[in-house]
Design an enzyme around this catalytic site. Structure first.
Site, PDB file in Angstrom:
ATOM      1  N   SER A   1      -5.401   4.589  -0.660  1.00  0.00           N
ATOM      2  CA  SER A   1      -5.036   3.184  -0.698  1.00  0.00           C
ATOM      3  C   SER A   1      -6.207   2.346  -1.199  1.00  0.00           C
ATOM      4  O   SER A   1      -7.339   2.483  -0.723  1.00  0.00           O
ATOM      5  CB  SER A   1      -4.629   2.706   0.700  1.00  0.00           C
ATOM      6  N   SER A   2      -5.942   1.456  -2.168  1.00  0.00           N
ATOM      7  CA  SER A   2      -6.984   0.547  -2.655  1.00  0.00           C
ATOM      8  C   SER A   2      -7.175  -0.554  -1.617  1.00  0.00           C
ATOM      9  O   SER A   2      -6.244  -1.296  -1.311  1.00  0.00           O
ATOM     10  CB  SER A   2      -6.576  -0.067  -3.999  1.00  0.00           C
TER      11      SER A   2
ATOM     12  N   ASN B   1      -0.798   5.365   2.897  1.00  0.00           N
ATOM     13  CA  ASN B   1      -1.219   5.887   1.598  1.00  0.00           C
ATOM     14  C   ASN B   1      -2.526   6.652   1.785  1.00  0.00           C
ATOM     15  O   ASN B   1      -3.444   6.164   2.441  1.00  0.00           O
ATOM     16  CB  ASN B   1      -1.427   4.720   0.613  1.00  0.00           C
TER      17      ASN B   1
ATOM     18  N   THR C   1      -2.177   1.890  -7.965  1.00  0.00           N
ATOM     19  CA  THR C   1      -3.355   2.475  -8.624  1.00  0.00           C
ATOM     20  C   THR C   1      -2.933   3.468  -9.691  1.00  0.00           C
ATOM     21  O   THR C   1      -3.485   3.482 -10.807  1.00  0.00           O
ATOM     22  CB  THR C   1      -4.255   3.148  -7.577  1.00  0.00           C
TER      23      THR C   1
ATOM     24  N   SER D   1       0.832  -1.199   0.000  1.00  0.00           N
ATOM     25  CA  SER D   1       0.000   0.000   0.000  1.00  0.00           C
ATOM     26  C   SER D   1       0.868   1.251   0.000  1.00  0.00           C
ATOM     27  O   SER D   1       1.794   1.378   0.803  1.00  0.00           O
ATOM     28  CB  SER D   1      -0.911  -0.003   1.234  1.00  0.00           C
ATOM     29  N   GLY D   2       0.570   2.170  -0.925  1.00  0.00           N
ATOM     30  CA  GLY D   2       1.331   3.407  -1.029  1.00  0.00           C
ATOM     31  C   GLY D   2       2.462   3.346  -2.025  1.00  0.00           C
ATOM     32  O   GLY D   2       3.177   4.326  -2.217  1.00  0.00           O
TER      33      GLY D   2
ATOM     34  N   GLU E   1       2.025  -8.313   2.484  1.00  0.00           N
ATOM     35  CA  GLU E   1       1.880  -7.456   3.672  1.00  0.00           C
ATOM     36  C   GLU E   1       2.484  -8.143   4.887  1.00  0.00           C
ATOM     37  O   GLU E   1       2.115  -9.272   5.232  1.00  0.00           O
ATOM     38  CB  GLU E   1       0.406  -7.129   3.934  1.00  0.00           C
TER      39      GLU E   1
ATOM     40  N   GLY F   1      -0.092  -5.930  -2.475  1.00  0.00           N
ATOM     41  CA  GLY F   1       1.166  -6.651  -2.429  1.00  0.00           C
ATOM     42  C   GLY F   1       1.309  -7.421  -1.130  1.00  0.00           C
ATOM     43  O   GLY F   1       0.420  -7.456  -0.273  1.00  0.00           O
TER      44      GLY F   1
END
Length: 1110
Positions: free
Chosen positions: A160-161, A157, A112, A107-108, A389, A387
């Site tokens: 973040s998605s 992020n 996206t 994330s970040g 984590e 991704g």
């Protein structure tokens, strides 16, 4: 702008990690840092793109950059995400190979944004056209909608998605987009109810409260204050750089472009508002008789508003929060829920409602963007998924477990597809394939997904097992079955091996993933895998009148009750990941590995430890080793020869034969060992990067020598060109100067010539002028002498003529006197007998002439009413004087009548008829003479009030006025409308316009009026006629003269009889039904006022008092 012509030109660090030498983790990180510091955020690992998040805008995504990378070879320019997108698009368009682009990273890291860049590049380079542009716009605008509902601000992020997204973009045979299909994976729905500190809920909640209009919020029963909603965290409600109000407008516009109807948008917003209202419902315990606590809603206002939004009966939902019904075969058991269970049910409903709404949005978008044509399509898939984590100790839970499972599967397919691609290329090029040693993570995937002993299978089995099921029982089962697995560790399994590891807590287990060891906390695994929503809540939602609820909760249909337990979250995710892997294996993969350089979301900061951590769990070193297991570098013969041909005299500057032969000559001349390269069918393969770098160093040195040679030749050419230019310029300057000197000399000679010419012409002109003046003076002298001579002769002739004329005149005078004397002598004889009579006639003629000439000046005006006439001068002219006056008056009247129109003639005829009837008979007549007869005083055709009356009277209305009908009972009048037509007169009610009486004119026998100045008149009807049933009419009107005149004139014309009888008397009889009443008019005193008044004296007498005339 500088345009690089090769990946190897002007390199900052190494553009392709396959060429990195030496290859280790430190050199890998250092190469990334060096490139990041110089704003080179993209690096290759073969065909894989590593993308570093710069946390700022860079000028490398412009339309010019798109054109620069369009239709270029992958390694032809410096690394860029556009190069990978172009390679994938051209392979799809030209080679008919389905493509997929896999974007991974934590994330970040910019996943996206990377997916947006890929989609925008493809949209920019594909075809144009109205329909194609519409499809491209819909595909691009689906991103803001999904981001609003599926993205949130996290500590890592700001956008973040919180879900995985895979989009298949479908193209036609020309490469133009036709549509697409979106798949979503594992929305983080737990965020709806609870967010970690420093993070926010999904964007749409904040966008709705910030950007919606006041009317919209009122309809949704919401308030702008974030603090009023329990599901919204307040410590990060506002984010720097995010404008929620503007984002809401963008989302509304994007939904419209994608194809959402306005009512569908309203339905979606109502569900979002319902989730916020659901979070505000709180419960309190209430004791029952059996000693158990039962939950009750504290404040029912939020519950009521939520039910109104969804169209649910409040009592139904309130009961669903207090009771739970369990069905088993033919039995139903209802149990009460305590406060904790009620809160669990509330949060479960909120999570399910939001996650199902998100799935419905994805389905609805797919309906809009799917390809309409049924032919076979080319497909490019874009995977944007979370991704690997690894959180802090005890922070990794069920969500991180299945996310890491998905990344294990992606790593497995990456290794398989990469090795397969390598092997296919070696076979295609005719190079011997050697097996490559690499770590196969299939054993880890089997540990997680095995249908018998896998962790997910055991978790499902534990969730379905009857009896007491907890997270600890699940961990015990793992310890029993997986204890011997080399990639599984727990505290009990360590103790069984007599090992002590204090970093392993009791309630945790550890898995050795391909990216490293991850410690998972077992707490919450069972509940999150169950994802249980009570059947009572599903049935309550199904009963809602909201249009979407039955689609979102189909299991709530009482007619289709399924006692079977719904599939678990782990089972569903495992199935969707399996489908995704099968889909990816049918396509040609392209990889983008996203890395974030720091945790502060700041530019220009590179944290080595964080980047190293991501490099490990993304398996980038493993990727490089797989790519370098055979040959590190490969290139087609033509560009290789074109790049290095200057290293060999035989290939420089042009090689005339086949490119492969030229490369062989080149490598032989450069003394490259044979084991360092291999010849393929279309490419040269170089095993060691050092060989390539050696060629690059020699090329760089050779380019410097060539540059010196080019500079020398160029400088010589430039000097020669400059000299020739100077020489040419000198010739031109000399020519121009000589031209200028000759021109100046010519101008001087020309001016001197002109001066001499002017002087010569002046002298000649003056000489001619003197000659002309002399000739003119001579002519003038001759003319003067001749004039004097002629004058003398004329005067002599005149004197002779005058003398002769005097003599002739004298003779005539003498003759006239003589003849007069003779006539007088003869006339004296007759004068006395005829002189008197002739003088008399002469005088009379002169007097008559003077009289007529005097009339010419004293004639009166042309007005017929002008009675003036000049005085009679002599008595003997009396007859002529009177006759002339009469003739003039008749002539004047005829002239006046000739000016009249037909309408004016009719008016004067009516006035004349009124004069004949009333003059010297009725005292009211003189005052009516000056008043014009208007006829229609009510404007009955224009006034809408009398529209009904106008339609009832079919004939043309000649007169319309308001009159008072006299009542014999009391002598008082009531207003009526009096209408006169060609054949009838009508009496109607003034207010309603209803006809009271319609009398044909032949039924009228006479009209009676008084001699005084009142307006009363009686209309007497023929006895025995139908109109005389109620008797005669006694009326009063201000326009009596006009009414009687028009009535008399119309009756005479219509009946074609003698004139109607008009009785003018101060006393007359009126027939009222069967009785005759005498109407008597008397002269009243001042007390009677200014108008006539009617008063009943007895049954046989009505007395009308008329004011005295002044």
């Amino acid at each position: 702008m500088e345009v690089k012509t090769s990946l190897l030109d002007n390199m900052i660090g190494v553009g392709d990690m396959v060429l990195l030498e030496p290859l280790n983790e430190d050199s890998f990180i250092e190469n990334l840092r060096k490139r990041f510091d110089h704003n080179e955020i993209y690096t290759y690992i073969g065909s894989v793109v590593i993308s570093m998040n710069p946390y700022r805008s860079l000028p490398i995504f412009t339309p010019e950059k798109v054109e620069e990378y369009r239709n270029r070879n992958f390694y032809e320019l410096s690394p860029h995400i556009y190069a990978l997108a172009d390679e994938a698009y051209r392979s799809l368009r030209d080679q008919d190979k389905d493509q997929c682009i896999l974007i991974t990273g934590e994330s970040g890291a910019g996943k996206t944004e990377a997916s947006k860049l890929v989609m925008s590049y493809v949209a920019a380079v594909c075809g144009r056209g109205q329909e194609v542009n519409k499809v491209k716009e819909q595909l691009l605008q689906s991103n803001p909608v999904l981001e609003a509902f599926g993205n949130a601000k996290t500590v890592r992020n700001d956008n973040s998605s919180r879900f995985g997204k895979y989009m298949d973009i479908e193209f036609d045979f020309k490469g133009d987009p036709l549509g697409g299909v979106i798949s979503n994976y594992l929305l983080e729905k737990s965020r709806v109810c609870k967010q970690p500190r420093g993070e926010r809920n999904f964007h749409i909640f904040y966008q709705l409260l910030s950007g919606a209009s006041g009317d919209t919020l009122t309809k949704l029963k919401l308030d702008r204050d974030f603090s009023k909603y329990n599901y919204l965290s307040l410590d990060s409600a506002t984010v720097n750089g995010l404008d929620d109000a503007a984002s809401f407008r963008t989302v509304r516009n994007a939904m419209q472009i994608v194809g959402f109807m306005e009512d569908e948008v309203q339905l979606v917003l109502e569900l979002v508002a319902a989730v916020l209202k659901l979070g505000n419902i709180e419960f309190k315990p209430e004791s029952r008789v059996n000693g158990f606590d039962e939950s009750r809603v504290k404040d029912k206002n939020d519950l009521k508003e939520m039910c109104e939004l969804l169209g649910i009966e409040q009592s139904v939902l309130e009961r669903a929060f207090s009771y739970r019904t369990v069905e088993a075969k033919m039995e139903k058991v209802s149990t009460t829920l305590n406060v904790a269970q009620a809160y669990y049910a509330r949060d479960a409903l909120a999570k399910n409602l939001y996650s199902r709404l998100f799935s419905w949005l994805v389905t609805r978008i797919n309906e809009s963007i799917k390809a309409q044509a049924k032919t076979r399509h080319k497909v490019m898939g874009v995977l944007d998924i979370y991704g690997f984590e690894i959180f802090e100790v005890r922070d990794n839970s069920f969500e991180q477990f299945i996310i890491n499972y998905c990344n294990e599967k992606l790593q497995q397919i990456f290794i398989e597809l990469t090795l397969r691609e390598e092997q296919e290329e070696y076979v295609r090029e005719g190079i011997e394939w050697t097996n490559i040693e690499y770590f196969n993570n299939a054993i880890i995937c089997d540990l997680i997904e095995n249908n018998q002993n896998g962790i997910l299978a055991m978790l499902d089995e534990e969730c379905l097992r009857p009896g007491t099921v907890t997270d600890d029982t699940f961990l015990d089962k793992l310890n029993t079955i997986c204890a011997e697995h080399q990639h599984f560790e727990s505290r009990l399994s360590k103790n069984s091996k007599f090992l002590t590891d204090h970093s392993l807590p009791h309630s945790c287990f550890r898995i050795q993933h391909y990216a490293g060891k991850v410690l998972y906390r077992v707490e919450g695994f069972v509940d999150k895998n169950n994802d249980l929503l009570y059947r009572d809540l599903s049935q309550a939602m199904y009963k809602a009148t909201h249009s979407l609820m039955r689609q979102l909760f189909p299991e709530g249909n009482p007619a289709k009750v399924n006692l079977k337990r719904p599939p678990t979250a782990g089972f569903q995710f495992k199935a969707s990941v399996g489908g995704l892997m099968r889909n990816l294996q049918t396509k040609n993969p392209n990889y983008i590995r996203c890395i974030k350089p720091n945790d502060k979301k700041a530019a220009h900061i590179f944290t080595d430890s964080l980047v190293c951590h991501q490099v490990r769990y993304l398996g980038l070193m493993e990727n490089v080793r797989v790519r370098r297991a055979g040959y590190a570098f490969r290139q087609p013969y033509e560009p290789c020869l074109e790049r290095y041909k200057m290293l060999c005299k035989q290939t420089w500057p042009h090689w005339r034969g086949p490119a492969r032969d030229g490369v062989e000559v080149l490598l032989t001349d450069c003394s490259v060992p044979a084991e360092e390269f291999a010849y393929g069918r279309s490419k040269i393969f170089i095993r060691n990067p050092r060989t390539l770098f050696t060629l690059e160093e020699r090329r760089r040195a050779c380019l410097e020598d060539l540059a010196t040679l080019i500079q020398k030749i160029y400088r010589g050419w430039k000097c020669r060109t400059h000299f020739l230019l100077l020489k040419k310029s000198q010739v031109v300057v000399a020519a121009w100067y000589r031209r200028y000197a000759q021109q100046k000399k010519y101008v001087k000679i020309k001016s001197a010539t002109l001066v001499m010419q002017s002087f010569t012409r002046g002298w000649k002109a003056r000489k001619i002028l003197r000659q002309l003046k002399y000739e003119k003076r001579c002519k003038e002298a001759v003319t003067t002498i001749a004039a004097y001579w002629h004058g003398t002769q004329a005067r002599r002739e005149l004197r002779c003529l005058k003398e002769e004329a005097r003599r002739k005149h004298a003779v005539a005078v003498i003759w006239a006197y003589w003849r007069g004397l003779q006539v007088r002598r003869e006339y004296r004889k007759f004068f006395r007998a005829n002189a008197g009579k002739k003088i008399y006639c002469f005088i009379i003629q002169r007097i008559m002439q003077k009289y007529f000439l005097g009339l010419k000046t004293t004639v009166p005006s042309m007005s017929p009413i002008d009675n003036t006439w000049s005085a009679q001068p002599y008595s003997f002219l009396e007859g002529a004087h009177t006759e002339l006056r009469r003739i003039f008056h008749l002539w004047r009247c005829k002239k006046h009548r000739g000016q009249f129109t037909e309408e004016k003639k009719a008016v004067y005829e009516e006035k004349l008829e009124a004069s004949e009837i009333f003059k010297n008979k009725k005292a009211l007549y003189p005052s009516s003479v000056s008043q014009p007869f208007k006829g229609d005083y009510l404007e009955i055709h224009k006034n809408p009030k009398y529209q009904k009356l106008n339609s009832a009277v079919e004939e043309k209305v000649l007169l319309a006025d308001v009159v008072n009908k006299i009542n014999r009972a009391n002598g008082k009048g009531s207003p009526r409308l009096f209408l006169l037509t060609k054949n009838n007169f009508v009496l109607a009610d003034q207010k309603t316009g209803q006809v009271k009486a319609s009398v044909p004119l032949p039924d009228l026998t006479s009209v009676s009026v008084s001699t005084q100045s009142d307006g009363f008149f009686a209309l007497k009807l023929k006895e025995g006629s139908a109109s005389a049933a109620k008797g005669d009419f006694l009326l009063n009107s201000e326009h009596l003269i006009e009414i009687i005149t028009k009535l008399h004139r119309t009756w005479t014309t219509a009946a074609d009889k003698d004139q109607i009888n008009i009785d003018i008397s101060d006393e007359f009889l009126v027939q009222f039904k069967q009785d005759k009443v005498c109407v008597k008019f008397i002269q009243g005193g001042p007390k009677n006022g200014t108008s006539a008044a009617c008063k009943r004296k007895n049954n046989r007498l009505l007395e009308v008092s008329v004011p005295s005339s002044p």
